[in-house]
Design a protein around this motif. Structure first.
Motif, mmCIF file in Angstrom:
data_model
loop_
_atom_site.group_PDB
_atom_site.id
_atom_site.type_symbol
_atom_site.label_atom_id
_atom_site.label_comp_id
_atom_site.label_asym_id
_atom_site.label_seq_id
_atom_site.Cartn_x
_atom_site.Cartn_y
_atom_site.Cartn_z
ATOM 1 N N ARG A 105 0.850 -1.203 0.000
ATOM 2 C CA ARG A 105 0.000 0.000 0.000
ATOM 3 C C ARG A 105 0.885 1.251 0.000
ATOM 4 N N THR A 106 1.861 1.272 0.871
ATOM 5 C CA THR A 106 2.742 2.435 0.976
ATOM 6 C C THR A 106 3.522 2.655 -0.319
ATOM 7 N N TYR A 107 4.013 1.581 -0.890
ATOM 8 C CA TYR A 107 4.781 1.654 -2.142
ATOM 9 C C TYR A 107 3.925 2.225 -3.264
ATOM 10 N N TRP A 108 2.713 1.707 -3.391
ATOM 11 C CA TRP A 108 1.839 2.172 -4.473
ATOM 12 C C TRP A 108 1.395 3.611 -4.257
ATOM 13 N N ARG A 110 3.109 5.904 -2.794
ATOM 14 C CA ARG A 110 4.268 6.754 -3.112
ATOM 15 C C ARG A 110 4.523 6.818 -4.613
ATOM 16 N N GLN A 111 3.996 5.863 -5.344
ATOM 17 C CA GLN A 111 4.077 5.921 -6.808
ATOM 18 C C GLN A 111 3.017 6.834 -7.409
ATOM 19 N N GLY A 112 2.110 7.326 -6.562
ATOM 20 C CA GLY A 112 1.094 8.259 -7.028
ATOM 21 C C GLY A 112 -0.295 7.693 -7.157
ATOM 22 N N MET A 113 -0.487 6.427 -6.798
ATOM 23 C CA MET A 113 -1.826 5.852 -6.850
ATOM 24 C C MET A 113 -2.687 6.410 -5.721
ATOM 25 N N VAL A 118 -5.420 1.697 -4.769
ATOM 26 C CA VAL A 118 -4.638 0.717 -4.012
ATOM 27 C C VAL A 118 -5.544 -0.324 -3.375
ATOM 28 N N ARG A 121 -6.927 -2.677 -5.928
ATOM 29 C CA ARG A 121 -5.885 -3.577 -6.429
ATOM 30 C C ARG A 121 -5.612 -4.695 -5.422
#
Length: 314
Positions: A105-108, A110-113, A118, A121
């Motif tokens: 969740r954190t990664y996505w 930070r990618q702008g989602m 999230v 997904r």
């Protein structure tokens, strides 16, 4: 008309809300949208954690820990053990499998989602057919004023185990938060709204407060049914009864009905509280009396079925 042919929206947070959402999902499948609370979210060790959304998600897919109702069943805690070795205060219990959810969740994010993207997904990856939506993509946080001062919700709930005396609740950032397009569409298409047996103050109110969703729901002129989280004067799980008492109200199904008065058209009351039926009906609400305690998966499905049958949705 069958539930499969109608759009149903459920508002849910916490263990009780997740259980009924699971029962509804069994009957409604892809025609169910669950709107979840994000005001008890937190960031810990750099990770975005969404306890209410995750509790619903894990429950829907059968991963929830049956002993606690939250977290992942049969999870391990090696990561926490190592953090403790480093001297960290491990007051918030994150399992190893559970942490994988927060990492992604954190990664996505930070990618702008968006949080909505999230959540969808993650849900799809777990095979969930119902649609799970955060009420907003914006940051909202529940803050409780207590006799020990102001505390964020997770500090009050987890670290302090709800011991401080509650004086009031407010939602930081609520004035800037907006409903997502997905939530707006779900509400506009809904033919029935179910307020699950979640804590009214900290699971449902933060949902209803976003862009005055309460007024938007009322304007839809569709049946809105609330299920009491209070049975016999006590909460099945969590601090709802304690909160009612400390806010100067006797914890009861009637108190819950008063809390939602002016919004709901129907109220589901446990048979142990049947003596409150007349008082609740005096609020102009249709009352359904049944066994609302959900101890098994069969209980969840039965209660959901009874609600849908009473509203003639099956």
């Amino acid at each position: 008309m069958h539930a499969e042919n109608r759009r149903i929206v459920a508002l849910a947070g916490g263990v009780g809300g997740a259980k009924l959402a699971d029962g509804l999902a069994h009957h409604c499948r892809t025609n169910l949208t669950i709107i979840g609370n994000v005001a008890d979210d937190l960031e810990l060790w750099g990770l975005r954690i969404c306890p209410d959304l995750d509790t619903v998600m894990y429950t829907l897919v059968g991963l929830a820990n049956p002993k606690t109702g939250w977290g992942v069943q049969d999870d391990s805690f090696a990561m926490l053990d190592m953090l403790a070795t480093y001297g960290e205060n491990i007051w918030f219990k994150l399992g190893d499998k559970d942490t994988a959810t927060h990492i992604l969740r954190t990664y996505w994010l930070r990618q702008g989602m968006r949080l909505t993207e999230v959540t969808q997904r993650l849900s799809r990856a777990l095979g969930i057919e119902a649609t799970l939506l955060p009420v907003t993509d914006d940051d909202v946080r529940t803050i409780v004023q207590t006799d020990e001062g102001e505390l964020d919700f997770q500090t009050y709930f987890v670290a302090r185990k709800c011991e401080p005396v509650l004086e009031s609740v407010h939602f930081r950032g609520i004035e800037r938060a907006t409903l997502t397009p997905e939530v707006k569409a779900a509400i506009e298409e809904a033919s029935l709204v179910v307020i699950c047996p979640s804590n009214p103050f900290v699971s449902i109110d933060p949902i209803l407060a976003v862009e005055n969703l309460r007024a938007r729901l009322w304007a839809q002129a569709v049946p809105i049914v609330a299920v009491s989280p209070i049975i016999g004067g006590e909460a099945v799980k969590g601090p709802a009864a304690k909160m009612f008492r400390e806010l100067g109200q006797t914890p009861s199904a009637l108190a819950v009905a008063h809390h939602y008065a002016g919004l709901i058209s129907h109220f589901v009351l446990d048979e142990r509280d049947a003596d409150q039926r007349d008082a609740i009906e005096a609020l102009g609400v249709h009352v359904v009396v049944t066994d609302t305690l959900m101890q098994t998966a069969e209980d969840r499905r039965r209660l959901a079925q009874e609600i849908l049958e009473h509203l003639e949705y099956v």
